[in-house]
Write a protein that holds these residues in place. Structure first.
Motif, PDB file in Angstrom:
ATOM      1  N   GLY A  48      -2.974  -4.235 -60.075  1.00  0.00           N
ATOM      2  CA  GLY A  48      -3.398  -4.380 -58.689  1.00  0.00           C
ATOM      3  C   GLY A  48      -4.591  -3.500 -58.410  1.00  0.00           C
ATOM      4  N   TYR A  49      -5.092  -3.601 -57.173  1.00  0.00           N
ATOM      5  CA  TYR A  49      -6.231  -2.776 -56.799  1.00  0.00           C
ATOM      6  C   TYR A  49      -6.301  -2.633 -55.283  1.00  0.00           C
ATOM      7  N   ALA A  50      -7.040  -1.604 -54.855  1.00  0.00           N
ATOM      8  CA  ALA A  50      -7.348  -1.383 -53.440  1.00  0.00           C
ATOM      9  C   ALA A  50      -8.858  -1.438 -53.303  1.00  0.00           C
ATOM     10  N   VAL A  51      -9.328  -2.130 -52.269  1.00  0.00           N
ATOM     11  CA  VAL A  51     -10.768  -2.277 -52.040  1.00  0.00           C
ATOM     12  C   VAL A  51     -11.127  -1.714 -50.673  1.00  0.00           C
ATOM     13  N   PHE A  52     -12.165  -0.871 -50.655  1.00  0.00           N
ATOM     14  CA  PHE A  52     -12.667  -0.251 -49.433  1.00  0.00           C
ATOM     15  C   PHE A  52     -14.126  -0.682 -49.268  1.00  0.00           C
ATOM     16  N   PRO A  53     -14.420  -1.619 -48.348  1.00  0.00           N
ATOM     17  CA  PRO A  53     -15.807  -2.064 -48.174  1.00  0.00           C
ATOM     18  C   PRO A  53     -16.754  -0.946 -47.766  1.00  0.00           C
ATOM     19  N   THR A  54     -16.321  -0.064 -46.873  1.00  0.00           N
ATOM     20  CA  THR A  54     -17.180   1.039 -46.436  1.00  0.00           C
ATOM     21  C   THR A  54     -16.355   2.295 -46.206  1.00  0.00           C
ATOM     22  N   ILE A  55     -16.764   3.345 -46.890  1.00  0.00           N
ATOM     23  CA  ILE A  55     -16.227   4.678 -46.631  1.00  0.00           C
ATOM     24  C   ILE A  55     -17.410   5.510 -46.163  1.00  0.00           C
ATOM     25  N   GLY A  56     -17.271   6.125 -45.012  1.00  0.00           N
ATOM     26  CA  GLY A  56     -18.307   6.993 -44.484  1.00  0.00           C
ATOM     27  C   GLY A  56     -17.967   8.441 -44.788  1.00  0.00           C
ATOM     28  N   LYS A  57     -18.973   9.186 -45.182  1.00  0.00           N
ATOM     29  CA  LYS A  57     -18.760  10.571 -45.589  1.00  0.00           C
ATOM     30  C   LYS A  57     -19.866  11.428 -44.991  1.00  0.00           C
ATOM     31  N   ALA A  58     -19.508  12.575 -44.413  1.00  0.00           N
ATOM     32  CA  ALA A  58     -20.496  13.489 -43.845  1.00  0.00           C
ATOM     33  C   ALA A  58     -20.024  14.918 -44.054  1.00  0.00           C
ATOM     34  N   GLY A  59     -20.977  15.827 -44.130  1.00  0.00           N
ATOM     35  CA  GLY A  59     -20.581  17.210 -44.307  1.00  0.00           C
ATOM     36  C   GLY A  59     -21.684  18.194 -44.016  1.00  0.00           C
ATOM     37  N   PHE A  60     -21.268  19.334 -43.582  1.00  0.00           N
ATOM     38  CA  PHE A  60     -22.100  20.513 -43.417  1.00  0.00           C
ATOM     39  C   PHE A  60     -21.171  21.678 -43.679  1.00  0.00           C
ATOM     40  N   VAL A  61     -21.125  22.171 -44.888  1.00  0.00           N
ATOM     41  CA  VAL A  61     -20.197  23.160 -45.426  1.00  0.00           C
ATOM     42  C   VAL A  61     -18.794  22.559 -45.507  1.00  0.00           C
ATOM     43  N   VAL A  62     -18.222  22.142 -44.372  1.00  0.00           N
ATOM     44  CA  VAL A  62     -16.950  21.413 -44.374  1.00  0.00           C
ATOM     45  C   VAL A  62     -17.292  19.951 -44.136  1.00  0.00           C
ATOM     46  N   GLY A  63     -16.682  19.080 -44.922  1.00  0.00           N
ATOM     47  CA  GLY A  63     -16.995  17.661 -44.794  1.00  0.00           C
ATOM     48  C   GLY A  63     -15.756  16.807 -44.711  1.00  0.00           C
ATOM     49  N   GLY A  64     -15.971  15.568 -44.393  1.00  0.00           N
ATOM     50  CA  GLY A  64     -14.874  14.626 -44.310  1.00  0.00           C
ATOM     51  C   GLY A  64     -15.347  13.227 -44.630  1.00  0.00           C
ATOM     52  N   ALA A  65     -14.404  12.380 -44.954  1.00  0.00           N
ATOM     53  CA  ALA A  65     -14.702  10.971 -45.224  1.00  0.00           C
ATOM     54  C   ALA A  65     -13.529  10.143 -44.739  1.00  0.00           C
ATOM     55  N   TYR A  66     -13.833   8.878 -44.381  1.00  0.00           N
ATOM     56  CA  TYR A  66     -12.785   7.980 -43.923  1.00  0.00           C
ATOM     57  C   TYR A  66     -13.189   6.547 -44.233  1.00  0.00           C
ATOM     58  N   GLY A  67     -12.207   5.741 -44.611  1.00  0.00           N
ATOM     59  CA  GLY A  67     -12.437   4.317 -44.829  1.00  0.00           C
ATOM     60  C   GLY A  67     -11.129   3.556 -44.783  1.00  0.00           C
ATOM     61  N   GLU A  68     -11.228   2.280 -44.426  1.00  0.00           N
ATOM     62  CA  GLU A  68     -10.057   1.403 -44.394  1.00  0.00           C
ATOM     63  C   GLU A  68     -10.215   0.330 -45.453  1.00  0.00           C
TER      64      GLU A  68
END
Length: 191
Positions: A48-68
């Protein structure tokens, strides 16, 4: 720490629409990975597999990312997933990318769909587009790439039953950080 995490997610969600779209749907994203030399073979051999069309990622020393994303078992859509990531270290900028996570067997698939699954900082991803990212992995490891979307020659391999591939969509991010990805899963509602 929670305030910083929330701020990173807000910044990430605001930046995602600014990235040029290479794949706007699950089908388009899947086709991109099927046509890439590095990930194409995994479609025929994975459980099986999981597909994420868009994951957005940003950071300035501490960063985060999110995608569905969506989860498929032997080619059949079975549920939805989301990915969050928190990173700490030297980083600046933002980027968008598509991600494909392959499960080698039923054990790896069941572990992912059990509810909460995460990658440690030592799991790396194979970046398919040349020059896509200096650090395409979910950890501090970097991944090499060659060619374009349709002629990638980078070889990927399963690590503990999971293989991860990314295709950069846009943005610029300098990163030397430690991070991990955490996934949630929700089964598709029965009809």
């Amino acid at each position: 720490m929670r305030k910083i995490w929330c701020a990173c997610l807000v910044i990430t969600s605001l930046m995602v629409p600014a990235f040029p779209a290479l794949a706007d749907s699950y089908g388009d994203t899947t086709e991109l990975f099927k046509n890439a030399g590095a990930s194409a073979a995994f479609f025929g051999s994975s459980y099986g597999y999981a597909v994420f069309p868009t994951i957005g990622k940003a950071g300035f020393v501490v960063g985060g990312a999110y995608g569905e994303g969506r989860v498929y078992q032997q080619g059949k859509y079975v549920g939805d997933t989301s990915m969050t990531q928190l990173s700490v270290g030297l980083q600046l900028g933002g980027q968008g990318y598509s991600e494909m996570v392959f499960f080698q067997d039923k054990r790896a698939f069941d572990e992912f769909t059990s509810g909460n699954f995460s990658f440690g900082g030592n799991v790396s991803a194979v970046a398919i587009t040349a020059g896509a990212s200096a650090s395409a992995g979910t950890g501090s490891s970097t991944a090499g790439a060659s060619g374009g979307k349709k002629d990638a020659t980078t070889a990927g391999a399963y690590q503990k039953g999971v293989a991860v591939f990314t295709i950069a969509k846009g943005g610029l991010m300098y990163e030397a950080s430690v991070s991990g990805q955490k996934f949630s899963y929700k089964a598709k509602a029965a009809k």
